[in-house]
Design an enzyme around this catalytic site. Structure first.
Site, short mmCIF file in Angstrom:
data_model
loop_
_atom_site.label_atom_id
_atom_site.label_comp_id
_atom_site.label_asym_id
_atom_site.label_seq_id
_atom_site.Cartn_x
_atom_site.Cartn_y
_atom_site.Cartn_z
N MET A 1 0.86 -1.19 0.00
CA MET A 1 0.00 0.00 0.00
C MET A 1 0.90 1.23 0.00
O MET A 1 1.67 1.45 0.94
CB MET A 1 -0.95 -0.02 1.21
CG MET A 1 -2.05 -1.07 1.08
SD MET A 1 -3.26 -0.98 2.41
CE MET A 1 -2.39 -1.83 3.72
N LYS B 1 0.70 -8.89 -9.75
CA LYS B 1 -0.50 -8.56 -8.98
C LYS B 1 -1.40 -7.74 -9.89
O LYS B 1 -0.97 -6.71 -10.43
CB LYS B 1 -0.12 -7.77 -7.73
CG LYS B 1 -1.32 -7.36 -6.87
CD LYS B 1 -0.83 -6.84 -5.52
CE LYS B 1 -1.97 -6.40 -4.63
NZ LYS B 1 -2.55 -5.11 -5.02
N CYS C 1 -2.88 -1.28 -10.39
CA CYS C 1 -3.20 0.05 -9.86
C CYS C 1 -4.14 0.77 -10.83
O CYS C 1 -3.83 0.91 -12.01
CB CYS C 1 -1.93 0.87 -9.63
SG CYS C 1 -2.30 2.54 -9.07
C1 LIG Z 1 -3.70 3.31 0.36
C2 LIG Z 1 -3.53 2.15 -0.60
C3 LIG Z 1 -2.38 2.07 -1.37
C4 LIG Z 1 -2.20 1.00 -2.26
N1 LIG Z 1 -1.01 0.88 -2.95
C5 LIG Z 1 -0.78 -0.24 -3.71
C6 LIG Z 1 0.49 -0.47 -4.32
O1 LIG Z 1 1.45 0.31 -4.19
N2 LIG Z 1 0.62 -1.60 -5.06
C7 LIG Z 1 -0.40 -2.50 -5.23
O2 LIG Z 1 -0.22 -3.52 -5.89
N3 LIG Z 1 -1.58 -2.31 -4.64
C8 LIG Z 1 -1.79 -1.22 -3.88
N4 LIG Z 1 -3.00 -1.07 -3.24
C9 LIG Z 1 -4.04 -2.14 -3.36
C10 LIG Z 1 -3.88 -3.16 -2.22
O3 LIG Z 1 -2.63 -3.83 -2.29
C11 LIG Z 1 -5.02 -4.22 -2.29
O4 LIG Z 1 -4.95 -4.88 -3.53
C12 LIG Z 1 -6.40 -3.59 -2.13
O5 LIG Z 1 -6.43 -2.66 -1.06
C13 LIG Z 1 -7.46 -4.69 -1.89
O6 LIG Z 1 -7.15 -5.44 -0.75
P1 LIG Z 1 -7.87 -5.18 0.69
O7 LIG Z 1 -9.35 -5.27 0.45
O8 LIG Z 1 -7.34 -6.28 1.58
O9 LIG Z 1 -7.46 -3.80 1.12
C14 LIG Z 1 -3.21 0.00 -2.38
C15 LIG Z 1 -4.38 0.12 -1.62
C16 LIG Z 1 -4.55 1.16 -0.73
C17 LIG Z 1 -5.81 1.23 0.10
#
Ligand SMILES: Cc1cc2nc3c(=O)[nH]c(=O)nc-3n(C[C@H](O)[C@H](O)[C@H](O)COP(=O)(O)O)c2cc1C
Length: 320
Positions: free
Chosen positions: A12, A149, A109
């Site tokens: 994240m 991913k 992303c």
């Molecule tokens: C603040 C934030 C920043 C994120 N940055 C990235 C990132 O740098 N790379 C990535 O693959 N996913 C990023 N994501 C997505 C998360 O890795 C994840 O796929 C997404 O939040 C869904 O999972 P969750 O429901 O468990 O949060 C980000 C998500 C959030 C909320």
């Protein structure tokens, strides 16, 4: 990668830096961590010193994968080579023998700026470039594992995208179970996982499949892994509800005000020490106020005070 199911802390941006990963590791370790996404085109330019901070890590953290994004296949290959041969880790000041354990490619992303440049989730619509990037990374990686991913599709669920990726014999594939269009606005589509597992078994049985989206506890993750025969789950926002989310039995619900503040203090102090020269915006630290300052009397008042601070010292003074 081991055979036991993997519980992974999701990358994240502006959240899972070396500081927060060390905090999670000290509470209840994940099996695997992933850096914030780092642009390879920037890394291979004059912007390198600034971007290297995103890859900073310490020997105190658990196994760490570097997540890359960008446009130019040659920069993916070059960066991955530097990771594989350890030269990037040495550049970060790490001792010999301490290194990343893999490279992950961000093809998920959904942010407008990344998509407008044709990077990240835009690759869902540009399979020739996705192929070039994966092949260049695999070439640079040698024996180091390479994973992707991504999301389930661009505007609709499109399992031909998953099939296409599996055709590249990745070491792992993490699916954030939403389309790009859905951003994070709808519940994750866990119901399509059985179809995806079948594809994996047919096309690339050795590729580990990791499910991601809306996992809010380790128990829920274990259930999903068992129900769908997955190799692991990745947890992102769930960590905001419980810094001990990777524990078999989290002590967090019973944590007192004092214990919560002590953990925040540890986080702020480590942030101040790690980013002593302002390498990271102080505001990124404020995102954690809600994590620690919650579920006790006076929490929202204290949180409001924290939000008004502008330096780690001010923040420490406010929480006392
Ligand atoms: C603040 C934030 C920043 C994120 N940055 C990235 C990132 O740098 N790379 C990535 O693959 N996913 C990023 N994501 C997505 C998360 O890795 C994840 O796929 C997404 O939040 C869904 O999972 P969750 O429901 O468990 O949060 C980000 C998500 C959030 C909320």
């Amino acid at each position: 990668m081991s055979k036991k199911p993997l519980f992974i802390l999701a990358p994240m941006d502006d959240v899972t830096d070396t500081v927060f990963r060390q905090i999670v590791e000290s509470c209840a370790p994940a099996d695997l961590y992933i850096t914030e996404f780092v642009n390879v085109d920037g890394l291979q330019s004059v912007g390198r010193p600034k971007l290297l901070k995103k890859l900073q890590f310490t020997a105190n953290e658990g196994p760490l994968i570097a997540q890359l994004w960008g446009l130019k296949p040659e920069n993916f290959e070059k960066t991955t080579k530097e990771i594989t041969d350890g030269s990037l880790a040495r550049e970060l000041g790490l001792p010999k023998g301490v290194n990343f354990v893999g490279v992950d490619l961000n093809m998920g992303c959904p942010a407008k700026s990344e998509v407008a440049n044709g990077t990240c989730s835009a690759l869902i619509k540009n399979r020739p470039l996705a192929t070039e990037i994966i092949k260049a990374t695999q070439k640079g990686a040698g024996k180091l594992p390479v994973s992707v991913k991504t999301r389930l599709g661009w505007s609709e669920i499109d399992l031909t995208w998953v099939e296409f990726l599996l055709g590249h014999k990745l070491d792992a594939l993490t699916l954030h179970l939403r389309t790009r269009k859905e951003m994070s606005k709808v519940p994750a589509h866990w119901e399509v996982v059985p179809e995806i597992v079948k594809l994996r078994n047919k096309i690339s049985p050795k590729t580990k499949l990791i499910g991601n989206g809306d996992v809010l506890s380790r128990a829920q993750g274990s259930e999903l892994i068992a129900q769908y025969s997955l190799d692991g789950v990745m947890i992102g926002r769930g960590i905001f509800n419980d810094p001990f989310i990777f524990a078999n039995k989290s002590p967090w619900p019973g944590y007192t005000r004092e214990q919560r503040i002590a953990l925040l203090k540890k986080h702020v102090q480590l942030f101040a020490k790690t980013w002593a020269n302002g390498e990271r915006r102080f505001d990124t630290l404020k995102k954690f106020a809600k994590v620690y300052i919650s579920d006790f009397d006076g929490a929202s008042e204290l949180r409001a005070k924290v939000m008004d601070t502008t330096t780690p010292d001010e923040l420490l003074a406010v929480i006392g």
